[in-house]
Design a protein around this motif. Structure first.
Motif, mmCIF file in Angstrom:
data_model
loop_
_atom_site.group_PDB
_atom_site.id
_atom_site.type_symbol
_atom_site.label_atom_id
_atom_site.label_comp_id
_atom_site.label_asym_id
_atom_site.label_seq_id
_atom_site.Cartn_x
_atom_site.Cartn_y
_atom_site.Cartn_z
ATOM 1 N N ILE A 1 -5.426 6.644 -17.484
ATOM 2 C CA ILE A 1 -4.310 5.791 -17.061
ATOM 3 C C ILE A 1 -4.818 4.357 -17.075
ATOM 4 O O ILE A 1 -5.961 4.094 -16.689
ATOM 5 N N ASN A 2 -4.001 3.472 -17.579
ATOM 6 C CA ASN A 2 -4.366 2.048 -17.581
ATOM 7 C C ASN A 2 -4.652 1.600 -16.146
ATOM 8 O O ASN A 2 -3.934 1.994 -15.227
ATOM 9 N N TRP A 3 -5.677 0.767 -15.963
ATOM 10 C CA TRP A 3 -6.085 0.424 -14.592
ATOM 11 C C TRP A 3 -4.966 -0.276 -13.812
ATOM 12 O O TRP A 3 -4.803 -0.056 -12.609
ATOM 13 N N LEU A 4 -4.166 -1.096 -14.514
ATOM 14 C CA LEU A 4 -3.078 -1.797 -13.815
ATOM 15 C C LEU A 4 -1.965 -0.812 -13.413
ATOM 16 O O LEU A 4 -1.457 -0.867 -12.288
ATOM 17 N N ILE A 5 -1.641 0.109 -14.321
ATOM 18 C CA ILE A 5 -0.617 1.113 -14.007
ATOM 19 C C ILE A 5 -1.121 2.007 -12.859
ATOM 20 O O ILE A 5 -0.369 2.358 -11.950
ATOM 21 N N GLY A 6 -2.410 2.334 -12.902
ATOM 22 C CA GLY A 6 -3.016 3.136 -11.826
ATOM 23 C C GLY A 6 -2.962 2.396 -10.493
ATOM 24 O O GLY A 6 -2.649 2.994 -9.449
ATOM 25 N N PHE A 7 -3.239 1.087 -10.547
ATOM 26 C CA PHE A 7 -3.177 0.269 -9.334
ATOM 27 C C PHE A 7 -1.758 0.260 -8.762
ATOM 28 O O PHE A 7 -1.558 0.413 -7.544
ATOM 29 N N VAL A 8 -0.772 0.121 -9.650
ATOM 30 C CA VAL A 8 0.635 0.116 -9.192
ATOM 31 C C VAL A 8 0.996 1.473 -8.589
ATOM 32 O O VAL A 8 1.695 1.553 -7.574
ATOM 33 N N ALA A 9 0.485 2.561 -9.208
ATOM 34 C CA ALA A 9 0.761 3.910 -8.668
ATOM 35 C C ALA A 9 0.225 4.037 -7.247
ATOM 36 O O ALA A 9 0.935 4.508 -6.339
ATOM 37 N N ILE A 10 -1.015 3.588 -7.032
ATOM 38 C CA ILE A 10 -1.612 3.653 -5.689
ATOM 39 C C ILE A 10 -0.816 2.777 -4.709
ATOM 40 O O ILE A 10 -0.551 3.162 -3.567
ATOM 41 N N LEU A 11 -0.439 1.596 -5.185
ATOM 42 C CA LEU A 11 0.342 0.674 -4.343
ATOM 43 C C LEU A 11 1.670 1.324 -3.924
ATOM 44 O O LEU A 11 2.061 1.270 -2.755
ATOM 45 N N CYS A 12 2.346 1.950 -4.888
ATOM 46 C CA CYS A 12 3.634 2.586 -4.595
ATOM 47 C C CYS A 12 3.457 3.746 -3.613
ATOM 48 O O CYS A 12 4.265 3.917 -2.690
ATOM 49 N N ILE A 13 2.403 4.543 -3.827
ATOM 50 C CA ILE A 13 2.169 5.677 -2.920
ATOM 51 C C ILE A 13 1.904 5.163 -1.506
ATOM 52 O O ILE A 13 2.446 5.680 -0.526
ATOM 53 N N SER A 14 1.068 4.120 -1.405
ATOM 54 C CA SER A 14 0.721 3.621 -0.067
ATOM 55 C C SER A 14 1.935 2.981 0.610
ATOM 56 O O SER A 14 2.168 3.187 1.811
ATOM 57 N N ILE A 15 2.735 2.225 -0.141
ATOM 58 C CA ILE A 15 3.910 1.585 0.466
ATOM 59 C C ILE A 15 4.978 2.638 0.809
ATOM 60 O O ILE A 15 5.629 2.565 1.851
ATOM 61 N N GLY A 16 5.113 3.644 -0.061
ATOM 62 C CA GLY A 16 6.047 4.738 0.243
ATOM 63 C C GLY A 16 5.636 5.465 1.515
ATOM 64 O O GLY A 16 6.472 5.784 2.369
ATOM 65 N N ALA A 17 4.325 5.728 1.644
ATOM 66 C CA ALA A 17 3.827 6.390 2.862
ATOM 67 C C ALA A 17 4.066 5.496 4.071
ATOM 68 O O ALA A 17 4.482 5.972 5.142
ATOM 69 N N GLY A 18 3.808 4.197 3.904
ATOM 70 C CA GLY A 18 4.039 3.249 4.992
ATOM 71 C C GLY A 18 5.509 3.202 5.388
ATOM 72 O O GLY A 18 5.853 3.146 6.572
ATOM 73 N N ALA A 19 6.381 3.253 4.382
ATOM 74 C CA ALA A 19 7.829 3.222 4.654
ATOM 75 C C ALA A 19 8.240 4.437 5.475
ATOM 76 O O ALA A 19 9.038 4.320 6.409
ATOM 77 N N SER A 20 7.667 5.594 5.138
ATOM 78 C CA SER A 20 8.030 6.787 5.917
ATOM 79 C C SER A 20 7.493 6.658 7.344
ATOM 80 O O SER A 20 8.113 7.153 8.289
ATOM 81 N N GLY A 21 6.367 5.972 7.508
ATOM 82 C CA GLY A 21 5.838 5.690 8.849
ATOM 83 C C GLY A 21 6.799 4.809 9.642
ATOM 84 O O GLY A 21 7.040 5.036 10.835
ATOM 85 N N ALA A 22 7.369 3.805 8.976
ATOM 86 C CA ALA A 22 8.333 2.904 9.640
ATOM 87 C C ALA A 22 9.585 3.680 10.048
ATOM 88 O O ALA A 22 10.125 3.474 11.140
ATOM 89 N N LEU A 23 10.037 4.583 9.162
ATOM 90 C CA LEU A 23 11.220 5.396 9.487
ATOM 91 C C LEU A 23 10.922 6.334 10.651
ATOM 92 O O LEU A 23 11.773 6.578 11.515
ATOM 93 N N ASN A 24 9.682 6.849 10.684
ATOM 94 C CA ASN A 24 9.252 7.693 11.799
ATOM 95 C C ASN A 24 9.285 6.903 13.112
ATOM 96 O O ASN A 24 9.779 7.386 14.137
ATOM 97 N N MET A 25 8.799 5.677 13.079
ATOM 98 C CA MET A 25 8.781 4.861 14.309
ATOM 99 C C MET A 25 10.195 4.470 14.734
ATOM 100 O O MET A 25 10.469 4.314 15.917
ATOM 101 N N TRP A 26 11.076 4.277 13.745
ATOM 102 C CA TRP A 26 12.481 3.980 14.067
ATOM 103 C C TRP A 26 13.095 5.160 14.832
ATOM 104 O O TRP A 26 13.679 4.983 15.892
ATOM 105 N N TYR A 27 12.893 6.359 14.313
ATOM 106 C CA TYR A 27 13.561 7.523 14.917
ATOM 107 C C TYR A 27 12.893 7.959 16.218
ATOM 108 O O TYR A 27 13.561 8.400 17.150
#
Lengths: 56, 312
Positions: free
Chosen positions: B50-76
């Motif tokens: 995988i291209n290093w930049l595409i790989g970096f974006v994948a990791i970024l998306c996974i981490s932000i998605g996980a963080g978003a679910s954490g925010a939704l958890n704290m909301w509820y």
């Protein structure tokens, strides 16, 4: 003005709130700039020289 | 006088004094760091490039998605967080961010992380990420957490998906190897959280969260901790048994798995409130170390194998 609503005149923003708002604005700006930069470089990475290979 | 009275009764909008780091706390940064690490290992182990930049974006998306679910958890879960010592200092219970802001933040980040993953990486990885967010925020947080002592067993799937998403980001598919990575985290979750639930029993009781020790008692919880420890030990050597990790990794995994099972056994046989839950605390601390080392060993194994193939 309808009762129960607010206008700028009757809202006092504290120094702490102003500072926080400024910090949030800067953070949003930086995140948006980073997002634009990432999408720009990703486009180059995925399309490469083909970016120029299109009908104008 | 009437005007003064009306003014004093006027409900002014709350002007937020939340700083960016308060929003960052909504993302559960410690959980996020584990997600980043396990997703990265999933990517390293996956066959293909995988291209290093595409790989970096994948990791970024996974981490932000996980963080978003954490925010939704704290909301509820703001009501639960406020009464538990472990979570009382989160931004919503502290009054720094209100619930609607946390909800908006979580929804916006979920949307952007999934869409970016789809457009930049691939749509299978994006679909898995979307499902992970949905599973954590809706299935676990809104449904299971308050209704069954199996909450963290089933909900643990949400934490187990990141290496599978990393794998899918590189290969565009889900293979048996990525399911093994999923299984390691899935089986690790119950002994990790039930050890915590034992020595934080009163905290969960006060919050009316039906954790295993509160519902079925300490004895059954300890037995199940031991059973899951054994299953985890077996799952962690599967990468070697199935041929996608070296014998060296298998030996490390067997040693750590054996130690984990021994600690689980001691929790079952010797764990007690009378000795200050010392066995449970020891298992809890070791479980964090264990998961880190197992995934670090898998990563090292993959890197060494790649280097040998390249230079050898």
């Amino acid at each position: 003005m309808a009762e129960g609503k607010y206008t700028r005149e009757n809202v006092e923003i504290t120094e702490e709130q102003l500072k926080a708002r400024r910090a949030r604005n800067v953070a949003i700006g930086l995140v948006l700039a980073a997002f634009v930069a990432i999408m720009y470089f990703v486009t180059w990475t995925k399309l490469g020289i083909n970016i120029f290979n299109r009908e104008l | 006088m009437a005007v003064e009275s009306a003014k004093s009764e006027t409900v002014f909008p709350v002007i937020s004094s939340a700083m960016p780091h308060d929003y960052f706390q909504l993302l559960k940064p410690r959980v996020m760091s584990l997600v980043i690490f396990t997703a990265l290992v999933g990517m390293l182990l996956a066959p293909g490039e995988i291209n290093w930049l595409i790989g970096f974006v994948a990791i970024l998306c996974i981490s932000i998605g996980a963080g978003a679910s954490g925010a939704l958890n704290m909301w509820y879960d703001a009501d639960i967080d406020a009464v538990m010592a472990r979570t009382a200092k989160r931004p919503i219970p502290l009054g720094k961010i209100d619930r609607s802001q946390a909800l908006s933040f979580g929804v916006v980040l979920s949307f952007f992380s999934v869409m970016t993953m789809g457009v930049v990486v691939n749509w299978l990885a994006a679909a898995l990420l979307a499902f992970t967010i949905f599973f954590y925020a809706v299935i676990y947080t809104m449904w299971l957490k308050r209704s069954t002592p199996q909450n963290i067993v089933i909900g643990g799937a949400a934490g187990a998906f990141p290496p599978m998403i990393g794998w899918a980001a590189v290969t565009g598919n889900i293979s048996f190897e990525s399911v093994v990575l999923f299984a390691i985290i899935f089986l690790w979750t119950p002994p990790h959280f039930w050890a915590l639930a034992l020595f934080r029993l009163q905290d969960y009781e006060n919050a009316h969260v039906p954790m295993m020790p509160n519902v079925h008692g300490e004895a059954r919880t300890r037995l199940e901790i031991f059973i899951y420890s054994l299953l985890l030990g077996i799952a962690s050597v599967l990468p070697t048994a199935l041929g996608f990790a070296s014998l060296a990794y298998g030996l490390v995994a067997a040693a750590l798995g054996g130690w984990f099972a021994l600690l689980g056994f001691r929790v079952w046989k010797e764990g007690s409130k009378d000795n200050g839950y010392v066995r449970e605390k020891k298992l809890f601390r070791f479980s964090i170390f264990y998961l880190f080392v197992i995934f670090a060993a898998l990563a090292a194994d993959a890197l060494i194998t790649t280097a040998v193939a390249y230079y050898g």
